[in-house]
Design an enzyme around this catalytic site. Structure first.
Site, mmCIF file in Angstrom:
data_model
loop_
_atom_site.group_PDB
_atom_site.id
_atom_site.type_symbol
_atom_site.label_atom_id
_atom_site.label_comp_id
_atom_site.label_asym_id
_atom_site.label_seq_id
_atom_site.Cartn_x
_atom_site.Cartn_y
_atom_site.Cartn_z
ATOM 1 N N THR A 27 7.195 -2.671 -0.041
ATOM 2 C CA THR A 27 7.069 -3.973 0.620
ATOM 3 C C THR A 27 5.838 -4.698 0.084
ATOM 4 O O THR A 27 4.805 -4.071 -0.177
ATOM 5 C CB THR A 27 6.928 -3.761 2.144
ATOM 6 O OG1 THR A 27 8.131 -3.159 2.627
ATOM 7 C CG2 THR A 27 6.714 -5.089 2.875
ATOM 8 N N ALA A 84 0.086 -1.690 -3.463
ATOM 9 C CA ALA A 84 -1.065 -1.161 -2.714
ATOM 10 C C ALA A 84 -2.113 -2.262 -2.616
ATOM 11 O O ALA A 84 -2.141 -3.193 -3.419
ATOM 12 C CB ALA A 84 -1.652 0.053 -3.417
ATOM 13 N N GLY A 96 -0.814 -1.386 3.622
ATOM 14 C CA GLY A 96 -0.547 -1.957 4.946
ATOM 15 C C GLY A 96 -0.973 -3.405 5.095
ATOM 16 O O GLY A 96 -0.859 -3.968 6.180
ATOM 17 N N GLY A 98 0.579 -5.788 4.151
ATOM 18 C CA GLY A 98 1.790 -6.499 4.568
ATOM 19 C C GLY A 98 2.340 -5.977 5.895
ATOM 20 O O GLY A 98 3.375 -6.440 6.366
ATOM 21 N N GLU A 104 6.397 2.644 5.055
ATOM 22 C CA GLU A 104 6.037 2.939 3.663
ATOM 23 C C GLU A 104 5.578 4.385 3.518
ATOM 24 O O GLU A 104 5.928 5.062 2.553
ATOM 25 C CB GLU A 104 4.918 1.995 3.202
ATOM 26 C CG GLU A 104 5.401 0.569 2.995
ATOM 27 C CD GLU A 104 4.277 -0.407 2.695
ATOM 28 O OE1 GLU A 104 4.560 -1.427 2.058
ATOM 29 O OE2 GLU A 104 3.129 -0.159 3.100
ATOM 30 N N LYS A 122 -7.131 -4.140 -8.269
ATOM 31 C CA LYS A 122 -6.953 -3.279 -7.088
ATOM 32 C C LYS A 122 -7.486 -1.859 -7.298
ATOM 33 O O LYS A 122 -7.499 -1.063 -6.373
ATOM 34 C CB LYS A 122 -5.484 -3.257 -6.682
ATOM 35 C CG LYS A 122 -5.042 -4.633 -6.160
ATOM 36 C CD LYS A 122 -3.709 -4.597 -5.507
ATOM 37 C CE LYS A 122 -3.404 -5.928 -4.841
ATOM 38 N NZ LYS A 122 -2.054 -5.982 -4.287
HETATM 39 C C1 5RP Z 1 2.526 -3.681 2.580
HETATM 40 C C2 5RP Z 1 1.696 -3.052 1.548
HETATM 41 C C3 5RP Z 1 1.663 -3.716 0.219
HETATM 42 O O1 5RP Z 1 2.103 -2.824 -0.728
HETATM 43 C C4 5RP Z 1 0.277 -4.135 -0.092
HETATM 44 O O2 5RP Z 1 -0.172 -4.972 0.965
HETATM 45 C C5 5RP Z 1 0.185 -4.886 -1.410
HETATM 46 O O3 5RP Z 1 0.846 -6.120 -1.307
HETATM 47 P P1 5RP Z 1 0.881 -7.161 -2.486
HETATM 48 O O4 5RP Z 1 1.695 -6.561 -3.573
HETATM 49 O O5 5RP Z 1 1.532 -8.399 -1.888
HETATM 50 O O6 5RP Z 1 -0.550 -7.419 -2.907
HETATM 51 O O7 5RP Z 1 1.064 -2.042 1.726
HETATM 52 O O8 5RP Z 1 2.393 -3.022 3.820
#
Ligand code: 5RP
Length: 230
Positions: A27, A84, A96, A98, A104, A122
């Site tokens: 996600t 991540a 998390g 998102g 997950e 990251k």
């Molecule tokens: C969602 C997550 C996502 O993997 C994390 O927030 C990274 O998101 P993005 O790819 O939009 O930077 O852990 O719960």
């Protein structure tokens, strides 16, 4: 991260996918890029079956024609690909951002391999600048928050614990019906000790420290892609 780097990491992770695989589908915006590329491969004839880590991902995958199953129907998976928020030493992750951390983590734990996709920004040492999402039951929120703060203090960590809200000011509620506290510890030098302390607190449903789950990280830079191992 630029959309281009997200796509590049997602495309590189697609190389890990083989016909017939049972796939956990992550996600977030980077995972969405993977899902879209996977959808294109499926449209071209690739046969895989996916377990989505959120309602949002399920909707996207379904719209792309990716065959889906639940973990009840398919309790063991070959590979999960997910984003991540931070990638630390040993591929300890913060996830998390998102809000999908619970599903997950369950999906990643059910998978033989977890491949993380991200851009180089990251990758950090130590983790913790990104606020750590902690999923909690709404019942007794104040008491749970106090226990989290005390457990963190014992490990030398402090910082605001903020209940996550949506843009309209209402509570952010996870797919599992829980709330999220975002803990701004700034740096978490010993993620394992914090993870152990958090799971011992009644009211904590799950936390965004993913330790020992990722088997590789596909990290996109402007001039290439690195594959990191734990
Ligand atoms: C969602 C997550 C996502 O993997 C994390 O927030 C990274 O998101 P993005 O790819 O939009 O930077 O852990 O719960």
């Amino acid at each position: 991260m630029s959309a281009d780097l997200k796509k590049r990491a997602a495309a590189a992770a697609l190389e890990f996918v083989r016909p017939g695989m049972r796939l956990g589908i992550g996600t977030g915006s980077t995972a969405d890029e993977f899902t879209k590329l996977l959808g294109a491969k499926v449209a071209a004839g690739l046969d895989v079956i996916g377990v989505p880590t959120s309602v949002r991902t399920a909707d996207l995958a379904r719209s792309l024609g990716i065959r889906l199953a639940t973990l009840d129907e398919m309790p063991e998976l070959d590979l999960t690909v997910d984003g991540a928020d931070e990638i630390g030493p040993g591929l300890a992750l913060i996830k998390g951002g998102g809000g999908a951390l619970l599903r997950e983590k369950i999906v990643a734990a059910a998978s033989a391999r977890m491949v993380v996709i991200a851009d180089a920004s990251k990758v950090v040492d130590p983790i913790g600048a990104f606020p750590l999402p902690i999923e909690v039951n709404a019942f007794g929120l104040g008491s749970t928050a106090l226990k989290i703060a005390r457990a963190a203090a014992e490990l030398g960590l402090d910082g605001p614990l903020v209940k996550r809200v949506k843009a309209d000011g209402s509570d952010f509620v996870t797919d599992g019906g829980h709330l999220i506290l975002d803990a701004s510890f700034r740096r978490i030098p010993d993620p394992m000790s914090l993870a152990r302390a958090l799971v011992d607190i009644p009211g904590v449903v799950e936390h965004g420290l993913f330790i020992g789950l990722a088997s590789a990280a596909v990290v996109a830079r402007a001039d290439g892609v690195d594959i990191l191992s734990p």
